[in-house]
Design a protein around this motif. Structure first.
Motif, PDB file in Angstrom:
ATOM      1  N   GLY A  21       0.767   6.609 -12.647  1.00 17.27           N
ATOM      2  CA  GLY A  21      -0.140   6.425 -11.467  1.00 17.27           C
ATOM      3  C   GLY A  21       1.062   5.234 -10.801  1.00 17.27           C
ATOM      4  N   ARG A  36       2.352  -2.844  -5.055  1.00 14.07           N
ATOM      5  CA  ARG A  36       3.010  -2.389  -6.695  1.00 14.07           C
ATOM      6  C   ARG A  36       4.145  -3.410  -6.222  1.00 14.07           C
ATOM      7  N   THR A  95       5.674   2.078   0.049  1.00 12.93           N
ATOM      8  CA  THR A  95       6.095   3.062  -0.650  1.00 12.93           C
ATOM      9  C   THR A  95       6.768   4.036   0.303  1.00 12.93           C
ATOM     10  N   GLY A 101       3.651   5.645  -9.219  1.00  7.38           N
ATOM     11  CA  GLY A 101       4.422   5.542  -7.479  1.00  7.38           C
ATOM     12  C   GLY A 101       5.481   6.730  -7.362  1.00  7.38           C
ATOM     13  N   LYS A 102       6.105   6.851  -8.982  1.00  2.43           N
ATOM     14  CA  LYS A 102       7.565   7.335  -8.824  1.00  2.43           C
ATOM     15  C   LYS A 102       7.136   8.673  -7.644  1.00  2.43           C
ATOM     16  N   THR A 103       6.507   9.537  -8.029  1.00  2.71           N
ATOM     17  CA  THR A 103       6.990  10.784  -7.662  1.00  2.71           C
ATOM     18  C   THR A 103       5.837  10.402  -6.091  1.00  2.71           C
ATOM     19  N   ALA A 104       5.215   9.725  -5.968  1.00  2.00           N
ATOM     20  CA  ALA A 104       4.648   9.170  -4.604  1.00  2.00           C
ATOM     21  C   ALA A 104       6.173   8.704  -3.443  1.00  2.00           C
ATOM     22  N   ASP A 107       1.034  -1.321   0.133  1.00  2.00           N
ATOM     23  CA  ASP A 107      -0.146   0.165   0.017  1.00  2.00           C
ATOM     24  C   ASP A 107       1.200   1.149  -0.503  1.00  2.00           C
ATOM     25  N   GLU A 108       0.471   2.690   0.319  1.00  2.00           N
ATOM     26  CA  GLU A 108       1.317   3.885  -0.158  1.00  2.00           C
ATOM     27  C   GLU A 108       2.166   3.952   1.335  1.00  2.00           C
ATOM     28  N   TRP A 116      10.329   9.465 -16.017  1.00  2.00           N
ATOM     29  CA  TRP A 116      10.301   9.580 -17.252  1.00  2.00           C
ATOM     30  C   TRP A 116      11.899   9.704 -18.334  1.00  2.00           C
TER      31      TRP A 116
HETATM   32  N1  LIG Z   1       2.310   0.911  -2.774  1.00  2.00           N
HETATM   33  C1  LIG Z   1       0.794   1.600  -3.655  1.00  2.00           C
HETATM   34  N2  LIG Z   1      -0.281   0.471  -3.495  1.00  2.00           N
HETATM   35  C2  LIG Z   1      -0.923   1.417  -3.686  1.00  2.00           C
HETATM   36  N3  LIG Z   1      -1.046   2.638  -3.871  1.00  2.00           N
HETATM   37  C3  LIG Z   1       0.194   3.296  -4.142  1.00  2.00           C
HETATM   38  C4  LIG Z   1       1.211   2.332  -3.435  1.00  2.00           C
HETATM   39  N4  LIG Z   1       2.312   3.782  -4.216  1.00  2.00           N
HETATM   40  C5  LIG Z   1       2.058   5.246  -4.038  1.00  2.00           C
HETATM   41  N5  LIG Z   1       0.212   4.662  -4.752  1.00  2.00           N
HETATM   42  C6  LIG Z   1      -0.751   5.527  -5.518  1.00  2.00           C
HETATM   43  O1  LIG Z   1      -0.450   5.492  -6.884  1.00  2.00           O
HETATM   44  C7  LIG Z   1      -0.229   6.495  -7.165  1.00  2.00           C
HETATM   45  C8  LIG Z   1       0.835   7.152  -7.888  1.00  2.00           C
HETATM   46  O2  LIG Z   1       1.143   7.890  -8.060  1.00  2.00           O
HETATM   47  P1  LIG Z   1       2.468   9.253  -8.920  1.00  2.00           P
HETATM   48  O3  LIG Z   1       1.680  10.930  -8.471  1.00  2.00           O
HETATM   49  O4  LIG Z   1       3.228   9.062  -7.254  1.00  2.00           O
HETATM   50  O5  LIG Z   1       2.524   7.881  -9.939  1.00  2.00           O
HETATM   51  P2  LIG Z   1       3.622   8.718 -10.805  1.00  2.00           P
HETATM   52  O6  LIG Z   1       4.478   7.127 -10.851  1.00  2.00           O
HETATM   53  O7  LIG Z   1       4.882   9.810 -10.079  1.00  2.00           O
HETATM   54  O8  LIG Z   1       2.716   8.973 -12.266  1.00  2.00           O
HETATM   55  P3  LIG Z   1       3.122   9.947 -13.266  1.00  2.00           P
HETATM   56  O9  LIG Z   1       3.877   9.112 -13.991  1.00  2.00           O
HETATM   57  O10 LIG Z   1       1.869  10.158 -13.931  1.00  2.00           O
HETATM   58  O11 LIG Z   1       3.709  11.234 -12.847  1.00  2.00           O
HETATM   59  C9  LIG Z   1      -0.832   7.684  -5.604  1.00  2.00           C
HETATM   60  O12 LIG Z   1      -2.055   7.758  -5.998  1.00  2.00           O
HETATM   61  C10 LIG Z   1      -0.323   6.781  -4.856  1.00  2.00           C
HETATM   62  O13 LIG Z   1      -1.654   7.101  -3.229  1.00  2.00           O
END
Ligand SMILES: Nc1ncnc2c1ncn2[C@@H]1O[C@H](COP(=O)(O)OP(=O)(O)OP(=O)(O)O)[C@@H](O)[C@H]1O
Ligand SMILES: [Mg+2]
Length: 160
Positions: free
Chosen positions: A37, A136, A13, A39-42, A9-10, A112
């Protein structure tokens, strides 16, 4: 050296980001891979907060980069968070002077990086994130001595 795990879960992360923060070294460059989505930014946000940044961490979608001052072993270090998804051309990257930011002092985390293939220096660490059910999968791969040094410091046990 490489390391793979599941982030259920988040919170997991965020825990990985917290564990990675003390492993960062000046000059380290990390490429984050994964779909929109994934989770790179997260993960970057969690690293920055654990490394002492107290403010907001916004996705650098339009600015392409956001700089932060963090502290590593009591030394001030600039961490640059790139998101090259909307980069239009290699010239845009080079003319903005971004190439010079990849040096021995700064830490660069790049989302990216695929968009700047051929003009980015090779990273020390690849981090691959992919959606797996509600959670993830993550894999960290070191490509250099500095990357191996970073991964060797990592202590992470996810709560599955
Ligand atoms: N381990 C996890 N399990 C489930 N959800 C997660 C997990 N880690 C992060 N998330 C969720 O997934 C989403 C990740 O969004 P984030 O903006 O970090 O994606 P990103 O890879 O940066 O996308 P982008 O390419 O659009 O920049 C958020 O809504 C976050 O709450
Ligand atoms: Mg992002």
């Amino acid at each position: 050296m490489s390391y793979k795990t599941i982030l259920a879960d988040e919170a997991a992360t965020q825990a990985l980001g917290k564990s990675l923060a003390p492993c960062l070294l000046p000059g380290l460059s990390i490429h984050l891979h994964g779909d929109l989505g994934a989770g790179k930014t997260a993960l970057t946000r969690a690293i920055l907060h654990a490394a002492g940044h107290q403010g907001h961490v916004k996705s650098p979608t339009y600015t392409l980069v956001e700089p932060y001052q963090i502290s590593i072993k009591q030394r001030a270090v600039t961490l640059l968070h790139f998101d090259l998804y909307r980069m239009l051309s290699p010239e845009e990257f080079l003319e903005a002077g971004f190439r010079e930011e990849f040096n021995d002092n700064n830490i660069c985390i790049v989302e990216w990086s695929e968009k700047a293939a051929g003009i980015l220096p090779p990273p020390d660490l690849h981090i691959f994130l992919s959606i797996a059910g509600h959670g993830r999968k993550v894999e960290l791969q070191a490509l250099s001595d500095k990357g191996n040094e970073c991964l060797a410091l990592l202590r992470f046990a996810p709560n599955l």
